[in-house]
Design an enzyme around this catalytic site. Sequence first.
Site, PDB file in Angstrom:
ATOM      1  N   TYR A 138      -0.984  -2.693  -3.247  1.00 35.56           N
ATOM      2  CA  TYR A 138      -1.538  -2.204  -1.986  1.00 35.56           C
ATOM      3  C   TYR A 138      -1.518  -0.684  -1.936  1.00 35.56           C
ATOM      4  O   TYR A 138      -0.736  -0.014  -2.613  1.00 35.56           O
ATOM      5  CB  TYR A 138      -0.745  -2.759  -0.795  1.00 35.56           C
ATOM      6  CG  TYR A 138       0.648  -2.171  -0.665  1.00 35.56           C
ATOM      7  CD1 TYR A 138       0.891  -1.046   0.103  1.00 35.56           C
ATOM      8  CD2 TYR A 138       1.726  -2.755  -1.336  1.00 35.56           C
ATOM      9  CE1 TYR A 138       2.174  -0.508   0.216  1.00 35.56           C
ATOM     10  CE2 TYR A 138       3.006  -2.233  -1.233  1.00 35.56           C
ATOM     11  CZ  TYR A 138       3.220  -1.105  -0.463  1.00 35.56           C
ATOM     12  OH  TYR A 138       4.479  -0.573  -0.379  1.00 35.56           O
ATOM     13  N   PHE A 148       0.115   6.987   3.045  1.00 34.11           N
ATOM     14  CA  PHE A 148       1.560   7.023   3.288  1.00 34.11           C
ATOM     15  C   PHE A 148       2.350   6.177   2.300  1.00 34.11           C
ATOM     16  O   PHE A 148       3.569   6.292   2.220  1.00 34.11           O
ATOM     17  CB  PHE A 148       1.889   6.595   4.724  1.00 34.11           C
ATOM     18  CG  PHE A 148       1.393   5.233   5.112  1.00 34.11           C
ATOM     19  CD1 PHE A 148       2.114   4.091   4.791  1.00 34.11           C
ATOM     20  CD2 PHE A 148       0.205   5.093   5.808  1.00 34.11           C
ATOM     21  CE1 PHE A 148       1.660   2.832   5.140  1.00 34.11           C
ATOM     22  CE2 PHE A 148      -0.263   3.835   6.177  1.00 34.11           C
ATOM     23  CZ  PHE A 148       0.469   2.707   5.827  1.00 34.11           C
ATOM     24  N   ASP A 149       1.665   5.332   1.537  1.00 39.16           N
ATOM     25  CA  ASP A 149       2.384   4.512   0.563  1.00 39.16           C
ATOM     26  C   ASP A 149       1.397   3.864  -0.396  1.00 39.16           C
ATOM     27  O   ASP A 149       0.246   3.597  -0.042  1.00 39.16           O
ATOM     28  CB  ASP A 149       3.212   3.444   1.263  1.00 39.16           C
ATOM     29  CG  ASP A 149       4.226   2.791   0.340  1.00 39.16           C
ATOM     30  OD1 ASP A 149       4.508   3.368  -0.722  1.00 39.16           O
ATOM     31  OD2 ASP A 149       4.729   1.708   0.666  1.00 39.16           O
ATOM     32  N   ILE A 168       5.567  -6.431   8.159  1.00 40.25           N
ATOM     33  CA  ILE A 168       4.976  -6.382   9.497  1.00 40.25           C
ATOM     34  C   ILE A 168       4.068  -7.602   9.703  1.00 40.25           C
ATOM     35  O   ILE A 168       3.534  -8.177   8.760  1.00 40.25           O
ATOM     36  CB  ILE A 168       4.199  -5.072   9.725  1.00 40.25           C
ATOM     37  CG1 ILE A 168       3.142  -4.852   8.644  1.00 40.25           C
ATOM     38  CG2 ILE A 168       5.159  -3.884   9.805  1.00 40.25           C
ATOM     39  CD1 ILE A 168       2.270  -3.629   8.868  1.00 40.25           C
ATOM     40  N   TYR A 194       3.589  -1.135  13.331  1.00 39.54           N
ATOM     41  CA  TYR A 194       4.888  -0.518  13.598  1.00 39.54           C
ATOM     42  C   TYR A 194       5.091  -0.166  15.065  1.00 39.54           C
ATOM     43  O   TYR A 194       6.090   0.465  15.419  1.00 39.54           O
ATOM     44  CB  TYR A 194       5.070   0.723  12.722  1.00 39.54           C
ATOM     45  CG  TYR A 194       5.274   0.373  11.272  1.00 39.54           C
ATOM     46  CD1 TYR A 194       6.533   0.049  10.783  1.00 39.54           C
ATOM     47  CD2 TYR A 194       4.197   0.330  10.391  1.00 39.54           C
ATOM     48  CE1 TYR A 194       6.723  -0.292   9.458  1.00 39.54           C
ATOM     49  CE2 TYR A 194       4.379  -0.013   9.059  1.00 39.54           C
ATOM     50  CZ  TYR A 194       5.637  -0.321   8.600  1.00 39.54           C
ATOM     51  OH  TYR A 194       5.820  -0.665   7.283  1.00 39.54           O
ATOM     52  N   PHE A 210      -4.818  -0.989   5.037  1.00 41.07           N
ATOM     53  CA  PHE A 210      -4.244  -1.321   3.721  1.00 41.07           C
ATOM     54  C   PHE A 210      -5.344  -1.924   2.854  1.00 41.07           C
ATOM     55  O   PHE A 210      -6.103  -2.790   3.305  1.00 41.07           O
ATOM     56  CB  PHE A 210      -3.128  -2.361   3.860  1.00 41.07           C
ATOM     57  CG  PHE A 210      -1.881  -1.860   4.512  1.00 41.07           C
ATOM     58  CD1 PHE A 210      -0.889  -1.222   3.776  1.00 41.07           C
ATOM     59  CD2 PHE A 210      -1.692  -2.022   5.873  1.00 41.07           C
ATOM     60  CE1 PHE A 210       0.272  -0.766   4.374  1.00 41.07           C
ATOM     61  CE2 PHE A 210      -0.526  -1.570   6.489  1.00 41.07           C
ATOM     62  CZ  PHE A 210       0.462  -0.943   5.734  1.00 41.07           C
TER      63      PHE A 210
END
Length: 217
Positions: A138, A148-149, A168, A194, A210
Amino acid sequence: FFSVPHVQPRHKAIGPMRRSGPHRCGCDCLLLRGPGTGLRMNAPEAKAEDLAVVSAPEASSSAPEAAPPAAGTGSGGGSLAQPLAAYAVGLGVFQFQRRQYVASLTSEDFAKYVSVETLVEGNGKDFPEVGKEVTVHYVGTLTDGTQFDSSRDRGQPFTFKIGTQSVIKGWDAAVLRMSVGETARILIQPEWGYGANGSGPIPPNAVLTFEVELLAV
């Protein structure tokens, strides 16, 4: 020495995982942020069959091998029976809450909080099963394009048990609908992400995107 069970994520807090904060049981395990996550079911809402008292071996691996004396049949007869019963009631509520959570993943609310755009079709036959491990790659970005990731940048796929609140809620719900080989762009509203608190580089009330590839189930 008996306690109500709780959810304990297995992975470090990256991407879909939460980063901080012990929950209210006082131990050092972590629960996810955001509405629809964590232990939120109140006992009065549970049905009678969900609160059935289980035997000691079912209730905990640490329960004594021999059945405790019946209350009133010997010294200390009720000392173990009462906490065991309380544990069993708590376990019943926990299991009821888990079933409610899993049912919500396929409810009408899904369309309000999550959208899935298929980029590459999967095989159409191998789908995730609740409680079983799935492996994905992902990349997570904010609406302004900030990444962010990324499991791809780390060169390590991410594995988690789906439908168990270890990620989540938007992830649980979206990946559950994918088949092996599928790549999808998943848009998650903060209610199933979140929430109002955010997490690390993810700001409060963030809408998340994502790109997820389902590698294995």
